[in-house]
Design a protein around this motif. Sequence first.
Motif, short mmCIF file in Angstrom:
data_model
loop_
_atom_site.label_atom_id
_atom_site.label_comp_id
_atom_site.label_asym_id
_atom_site.label_seq_id
_atom_site.Cartn_x
_atom_site.Cartn_y
_atom_site.Cartn_z
N ASN A 16 66.95 73.83 25.12
CA ASN A 16 68.16 73.05 24.86
C ASN A 16 69.00 73.85 23.87
O ASN A 16 68.48 74.29 22.84
N LEU A 21 71.65 70.26 17.87
CA LEU A 21 70.61 69.68 18.73
C LEU A 21 69.22 69.63 18.09
O LEU A 21 68.33 68.94 18.61
N ALA A 23 68.47 68.01 15.74
CA ALA A 23 68.30 66.60 15.35
C ALA A 23 67.65 65.76 16.44
O ALA A 23 67.24 64.63 16.20
N THR A 24 67.54 66.30 17.65
CA THR A 24 66.96 65.52 18.77
C THR A 24 65.48 65.86 18.98
O THR A 24 64.85 65.32 19.90
N GLU A 27 62.73 62.94 19.48
CA GLU A 27 62.77 62.25 20.78
C GLU A 27 62.21 63.14 21.89
O GLU A 27 61.50 62.69 22.78
N GLU A 28 62.54 64.42 21.82
CA GLU A 28 62.10 65.35 22.87
C GLU A 28 60.56 65.50 22.85
O GLU A 28 59.91 65.59 23.89
N LYS A 31 59.09 62.20 24.24
CA LYS A 31 59.22 62.14 25.71
C LYS A 31 58.12 62.91 26.39
O LYS A 31 57.74 62.60 27.51
N SER A 57 64.28 63.66 12.08
CA SER A 57 64.19 63.39 13.52
C SER A 57 62.79 62.92 13.91
O SER A 57 62.63 62.00 14.72
N ASN A 60 62.51 59.35 12.69
CA ASN A 60 63.29 58.42 13.54
C ASN A 60 62.58 58.14 14.85
O ASN A 60 62.69 57.05 15.41
N ALA A 61 61.84 59.13 15.34
CA ALA A 61 61.11 58.95 16.61
C ALA A 61 59.74 58.29 16.37
O ALA A 61 58.97 58.15 17.32
N ASP A 184 69.86 76.20 17.95
CA ASP A 184 70.89 75.46 17.20
C ASP A 184 71.41 76.35 16.07
O ASP A 184 70.67 76.69 15.14
#
Length: 392
Positions: A16, A21, A23-24, A27-28, A31, A57, A60-61, A184
């Motif tokens: 990615n 990014l 910061a994601t 979640e990644e 997943k 991050s 948060n996840a 990033d």
Amino acid sequence: MFNANPGHFHNQGRLNCGVGLAATIGEEIKKRGGKKVLVVTEEVLVKLGVLDVVFESLKNAELEYSVFDKIEADPSAHLMDAIGGQGIKDGANCVLGVGGGSSLDSAKAASILIANPGTHILDYKGDYTGVNRYKNAPVPCFAIPTTAGTGSESSWNIAINDTDNVKKVRAQSPFYVPVFSVLDAKMIATVPASVAAGCGIDAFTHCFEAYISTNGSWAFSDFMALEGMRLISSNIRQYVANPGNQTAAQAMLIGSTLGGMCLSQAALGIVHGLAKPLSAHFHISHGTANALMLPHVVKYTWRGNPAKFAKVAEIMGVDTRDMNEVQAAKAACEAIREMCADIGLPCNLKDAGVDPEAFEQMAKDCIQGKPFFVNPCKGTLKDLIAIYKNAY
Ligand SMILES: NC(=O)c1ccc[n+]([C@@H]2O[C@H](COP(=O)([O-])OP(=O)(O)OC[C@H]3O[C@@H](n4cnc5c(N)ncnc54)[C@H](O)[C@@H]3O)[C@@H](O)[C@H]2O)c1
Ligand SMILES: [Fe+2]
């Protein structure tokens, strides 16, 4: 000029790419089944706040995580074994490397060792030859590079410092490529200028050596290498002058990732071969060592494949329209020398503190890796010593 050599391309990871990014990442990871994450990084990066976005991050996840932050430059096999041990103790089911090549290679190593308790990273030394050396597949490894250089986030390689035998060795397999990486620009904004310069030349050298390599280069690796060299040579000055320049930084990251892919396809040559002993004997960083050797190796090597060197001149922005192939090849050597000089790296081995007494031993170390096998211009031990002397 079409390169009709047979070749291979195998990269298992997802990439990615975009400013912000990182910061994601939580979640990644979630997943992809991550539950307990071992974060592998350096203390100094934590102190600088580079990892703030990553920790936030992960929180948060709602992921559990532990941190190994004792990475050192050129990480040793012992250190990698210790990280694997921590991952097992913490019950990690995945690893996240955040840092330069030293952190990312260590994270890749830990992902093998966590899945294979009781083994050591040196058990996996050597090249992939169709049979994996591990019993169990590595746990998923995630990567966020904080330097634009090694391309470890996309390469098959793990560089291991075998300190007991004073040499750098590697483990190599397509299954060591991280399953997910983020490029990033914000993550490489705090890199000091000298590190940015050395890492950038390392990345350029991966593309360059893969391009001229007589072993493994093919149409796919060639176009990646040329685009990597184009991106790096046209952005390295701006990036080194201001690592916060997000456009230049993002271009450098893509160039270095292309370099990681290239070096997994086509074998690296004399620049890396001569640079490695400089790191082993004089503790010169991997990137700076490459930058010290590159301008001298190209002067030696261009005669082996003037057509490819002429193409390098073209993608580096030299106006080659009124030049014949030989003139354009020589212009590539000059463009490379200028690029290294413009970014403030030491220009000779003397300034870098190298003792000429070591030339012969370092050349012997280098020739053990059979660098001429892949170099378009063949030679002997004497030639390697001469290159060190020219670089002094
Ligand atoms: N796996 C591969 O394909 C591959 C390819 C080339 C090199 N390598 C290996 O990678 C290692 C070198 O990696 P490297 O050149 O990235 O250096 P590195 O990881 O050792 O980092 C170099 C320096 O940069 C600093 N740094 C990193 N990111 C920073 C940031 N965002 N802000 C401020 N400072 C930062 C670090 O603290 C360190 O002092 C060597 O062990 C080399 O052999 C691996
Ligand atoms: Fe390298």
